[in-house]
Design a protein around this motif. Sequence first.
Motif, PDB file in Angstrom:
ATOM      1  N   ARG A  53      29.058 122.098  -4.080  1.00  0.00           N
ATOM      2  CA  ARG A  53      28.890 120.640  -4.185  1.00  0.00           C
ATOM      3  C   ARG A  53      29.454 120.134  -5.510  1.00  0.00           C
ATOM      4  NH1 ARG A  53      23.049 118.399  -2.814  1.00  0.00           N
ATOM      5  NH2 ARG A  53      23.988 116.481  -3.564  1.00  0.00           N
ATOM      6  N   ASP A  85      31.496 114.636   5.209  1.00  0.00           N
ATOM      7  CA  ASP A  85      30.874 113.311   5.110  1.00  0.00           C
ATOM      8  C   ASP A  85      31.184 112.663   3.767  1.00  0.00           C
ATOM      9  OD1 ASP A  85      29.993 113.610   7.607  1.00  0.00           O
ATOM     10  OD2 ASP A  85      27.855 113.797   7.139  1.00  0.00           O
ATOM     11  N   TYR A 115      17.374 124.438  -0.632  1.00  0.00           N
ATOM     12  CA  TYR A 115      17.693 125.739  -1.229  1.00  0.00           C
ATOM     13  C   TYR A 115      16.971 125.980  -2.553  1.00  0.00           C
ATOM     14  CZ  TYR A 115      20.753 126.820   2.562  1.00  0.00           C
ATOM     15  OH  TYR A 115      21.211 127.109   3.807  1.00  0.00           O
ATOM     16  N   LEU A 169      30.307 120.522   6.385  1.00  0.00           N
ATOM     17  CA  LEU A 169      30.015 119.207   6.954  1.00  0.00           C
ATOM     18  C   LEU A 169      29.608 118.206   5.854  1.00  0.00           C
ATOM     19  CD1 LEU A 169      28.062 120.317  10.147  1.00  0.00           C
ATOM     20  CD2 LEU A 169      30.392 119.431  10.019  1.00  0.00           C
ATOM     21  N   LEU A 170      28.887 118.721   4.839  1.00  0.00           N
ATOM     22  CA  LEU A 170      28.542 117.860   3.698  1.00  0.00           C
ATOM     23  C   LEU A 170      29.813 117.340   3.034  1.00  0.00           C
ATOM     24  CD1 LEU A 170      25.708 119.874   1.887  1.00  0.00           C
ATOM     25  CD2 LEU A 170      25.477 117.639   2.965  1.00  0.00           C
ATOM     26  N   HIS A 208      25.927 127.094  -2.644  1.00  0.00           N
ATOM     27  CA  HIS A 208      25.905 125.688  -2.253  1.00  0.00           C
ATOM     28  C   HIS A 208      25.975 124.734  -3.451  1.00  0.00           C
ATOM     29  CE1 HIS A 208      21.594 125.346  -3.207  1.00  0.00           C
ATOM     30  NE2 HIS A 208      21.802 124.056  -3.194  1.00  0.00           N
ATOM     31  N   GLN A 209      25.291 125.066  -4.556  1.00  0.00           N
ATOM     32  CA  GLN A 209      25.325 124.154  -5.705  1.00  0.00           C
ATOM     33  C   GLN A 209      26.730 124.105  -6.304  1.00  0.00           C
ATOM     34  OE1 GLN A 209      22.596 122.183  -6.221  1.00  0.00           O
ATOM     35  NE2 GLN A 209      24.179 121.058  -7.354  1.00  0.00           N
ATOM     36  N   GLY A 244      27.209 124.151   7.309  1.00  0.00           N
ATOM     37  CA  GLY A 244      26.531 122.929   6.877  1.00  0.00           C
ATOM     38  C   GLY A 244      27.188 122.339   5.623  1.00  0.00           C
ATOM     39  N   MET A 245      27.561 123.204   4.701  1.00  0.00           N
ATOM     40  CA  MET A 245      28.181 122.718   3.461  1.00  0.00           C
ATOM     41  C   MET A 245      29.543 122.093   3.722  1.00  0.00           C
ATOM     42  SD  MET A 245      27.227 125.541   0.665  1.00  0.00           S
ATOM     43  CE  MET A 245      26.632 126.967   1.480  1.00  0.00           C
ATOM     44  N   PRO A 278      22.575 115.082   2.023  1.00  0.00           N
ATOM     45  CA  PRO A 278      23.148 115.976   1.007  1.00  0.00           C
ATOM     46  C   PRO A 278      22.121 116.400  -0.033  1.00  0.00           C
ATOM     47  CG  PRO A 278      24.645 114.155   1.442  1.00  0.00           C
ATOM     48  CD  PRO A 278      23.391 113.878   2.222  1.00  0.00           C
ATOM     49  N   PHE A 313      19.654 118.835   1.318  1.00  0.00           N
ATOM     50  CA  PHE A 313      20.294 120.138   1.437  1.00  0.00           C
ATOM     51  C   PHE A 313      20.062 120.951   0.159  1.00  0.00           C
ATOM     52  CE2 PHE A 313      23.707 123.142   2.196  1.00  0.00           C
ATOM     53  CZ  PHE A 313      23.834 123.157   3.575  1.00  0.00           C
ATOM     54  N   PHE A 338      24.517 130.371   1.335  1.00  0.00           N
ATOM     55  CA  PHE A 338      23.652 129.430   0.625  1.00  0.00           C
ATOM     56  C   PHE A 338      23.737 129.587  -0.889  1.00  0.00           C
ATOM     57  CE2 PHE A 338      21.010 133.140   0.719  1.00  0.00           C
ATOM     58  CZ  PHE A 338      20.345 133.084  -0.495  1.00  0.00           C
ATOM     59  N   GLY A 343      23.142 116.048  11.594  1.00  0.00           N
ATOM     60  CA  GLY A 343      22.770 116.643  10.310  1.00  0.00           C
ATOM     61  C   GLY A 343      23.578 117.889   9.998  1.00  0.00           C
ATOM     62  N   TYR A 344      23.099 118.637   9.014  1.00  0.00           N
ATOM     63  CA  TYR A 344      23.894 119.732   8.472  1.00  0.00           C
ATOM     64  C   TYR A 344      23.295 121.095   8.821  1.00  0.00           C
ATOM     65  CZ  TYR A 344      25.587 115.739   5.859  1.00  0.00           C
ATOM     66  OH  TYR A 344      26.101 114.530   5.526  1.00  0.00           O
ATOM     67  N   SER A 345      22.413 121.137   9.806  1.00  0.00           N
ATOM     68  CA  SER A 345      21.743 122.409  10.093  1.00  0.00           C
ATOM     69  C   SER A 345      21.842 122.732  11.567  1.00  0.00           C
ATOM     70  CB  SER A 345      20.273 122.309   9.691  1.00  0.00           C
ATOM     71  OG  SER A 345      19.645 121.350  10.537  1.00  0.00           O
ATOM     72  N   ARG A 353      23.234 125.220  13.019  1.00  0.00           N
ATOM     73  CA  ARG A 353      24.392 125.947  13.536  1.00  0.00           C
ATOM     74  C   ARG A 353      24.172 127.454  13.628  1.00  0.00           C
ATOM     75  NH1 ARG A 353      25.448 121.415  12.072  1.00  0.00           N
ATOM     76  NH2 ARG A 353      26.747 120.154  13.429  1.00  0.00           N
TER      77      ARG A 353
END
Lengths: 581, 101
Positions: free
Chosen positions: B31, B67, A482, B63-64, B27-28, B60-61, A475, A478, B24, A536-538, A540
């Motif tokens: 989260r 988890d 960015y 999936l974050l 993303h912040q 991906g986010m 996390p 990630f 992207f 992982g988170y990538s 895709r």
Amino acid sequence: MDDSLSENRPLRILIADDSDSDRLILKTLLRRLGHEVEDARNGEDAVEIFRHSGADIVLLDALMPVMDGMEAARHIKALAGERLVPLIFLTSLSDADALARCLEAGGDDFLPKPYNRTIIEAKINAFNRMRLMHRTLSEHRDLIRDRNRQLLEEQDVAKRVFDNIAHTGCLNATNIRYHASPMSIFNGDILFACPRPAGGMQILVGDFTGHGLPAAIGAMPVAEIFYGMTSKGFSGSDVLREINQKLGRILPTGMFCCAAMIQADFHLNQLQIWNGGLPDGVLVKRDGILESIASRHLPLGVLGAARFDAGMEIFRTEPGDTLLMMTDGVMEAENRHGDMYGEDRLKRSLDDAGNAGSPFDAVMAGIHAFTGKRPEQDDVTLLSLEMVEEAELEGVSDGLSQSALEGPAEWHCVYEIQDRSLGQFSPLPLLLHICMEVPGLRRKSGEIYTLLSELYTNALEHGVLGLSSDWKATPDGFGRYYAERERRLRSVSGHFIRFSLTHTMTGRGGQLTIVCEDSGSGFDYRSDAAAGNNSGYSGRGLMLLRKLGHSLSFRENGTRTEIIYDWHFSEVAAREGGTNT
Amino acid sequence: MPIQTHRSEDGRTLTIKIEGRFDFSTHQAFRDAYEHGDENVTAFVVDLSDTTYLDSSALGMLLLLRDYAGGDSAKIRIENCNNDVRRILSISNFEQLFAIR
């Protein structure tokens, strides 16, 4: 006969009297009131003067030699034609019969002798007002008549233009019968039929809200799209999507098009129908059983592309079955008492189809027996399509004209974005727009956008910026990934990303090839992360590219990625329920 | 704000609503929306009714989040996707990981 409209200008008054002294008195009096006066000694002279120079108002002595006032009045009124020339009898008669005869001869009023100046002035003014009012009314009537004629002429020309766009297609096929009023386009009714290249035909029946010019204008692009796409092999669903999108864009809110799309397949013996807002269609089976085809959709031009459902219902048929589709005009056809024809009467008419010869004849006869009007007076659009053996329709699709509406089919374009622009500008909307010019790709806009976007992201982040997917394993990584992306973008120099798009037509549709090259040093597209094996988170992005594209290949160490994307004319797929999702 | 959160009445479900593009750039904020350390939250709803587009970084986010919420035992519903978004989720087989409605 040129009159100014002002009430204050001198009037031209004609007087006729056989008594010299009376004539002189009257003439002097009228001149003092400011009018222009011509005088005659008998009726015949008066008629001649009027014939040559006219007059606004005529004063006639009833009893004169040569031609009396009544005779003269008749002539003068005849000469005046549509103009109102007030005619006042000068008379010392008091006998009611004689007075009545004066009026019958066309007189408007009397002036008793001896003359009274005040009365004369008042009467002249009153009649002048009437005269002017009459003239204004006549002018307005003429103006309206001219404008109306002009409008009808323009409609006639517009209709000819429209007929060239919405040519009859295959409405003249032996298994189609239809009724539409000659100017139906100005009621907002449309009826198009077009053979499909692979056999069978496609028909669109529609009814725009409102009527007149707006409806006719809305019908133009519908005709273009319908004929253009149908003759290229697009399915009913494809054509509906396109028309819906177009109308959504051009029609003002509150205006839309109730419609039914009919796709007839004589080989498979089935109909696919989409009904959005038209009255229930009726499928009349060979054995007389009726099947309703209800409206299950909103009209065209209401919903956005994302919510629009172009799914068509499938109806199994046999040769000899007949489909009837109609606009509201059929249901709402009124009789003298204001009752409407309606569904029950339609069903009753169809019960009589055996005697009438065909369901179409039965309904037409039913409507006209009910309304008492002749067929050409109504605003009814009614279509009947008979299912027949395919062989009976040989030659229908000959001379299928290719419409000029075709989007670009064979093209190539290269677009390179460089340096600072890489961080500030997204080329995706522009590239998507170029692809969307191809009607066959338009339905796939979401997929095309994803392809372009994932290719661009890969080229930018892994190629140009050299970021590694491995960072995204946690996390926090990630987030770091960015943040670093942001930082490196600010100092990009000497870099480019180049898209090369190529589109060609194939037998079954078209093929779009997207090549994306970048100036980076490549990336490890064979690694676990890139392969998207759910660690992982990538990774895709590449998985999406693989699944959406027909093929995906990497060259030059991953700095050149090529995707081939195939699209197909929607096949008639009964097993898919006739829709392509 | 492109990302909004609200709690259910019992405080156990956190709904995260994303407006516009889910990529992207969010993303912040995404989260921050769930990493607030509240012990009571046991389920998440990702409301995509106003989401126009979602790309692979958004996958991906998600999936974050999964988890963070307990991996295989996470209770996450993804709701109100438009056709394009739904297609990307289903191509990625995300219905095996999330309840997508």
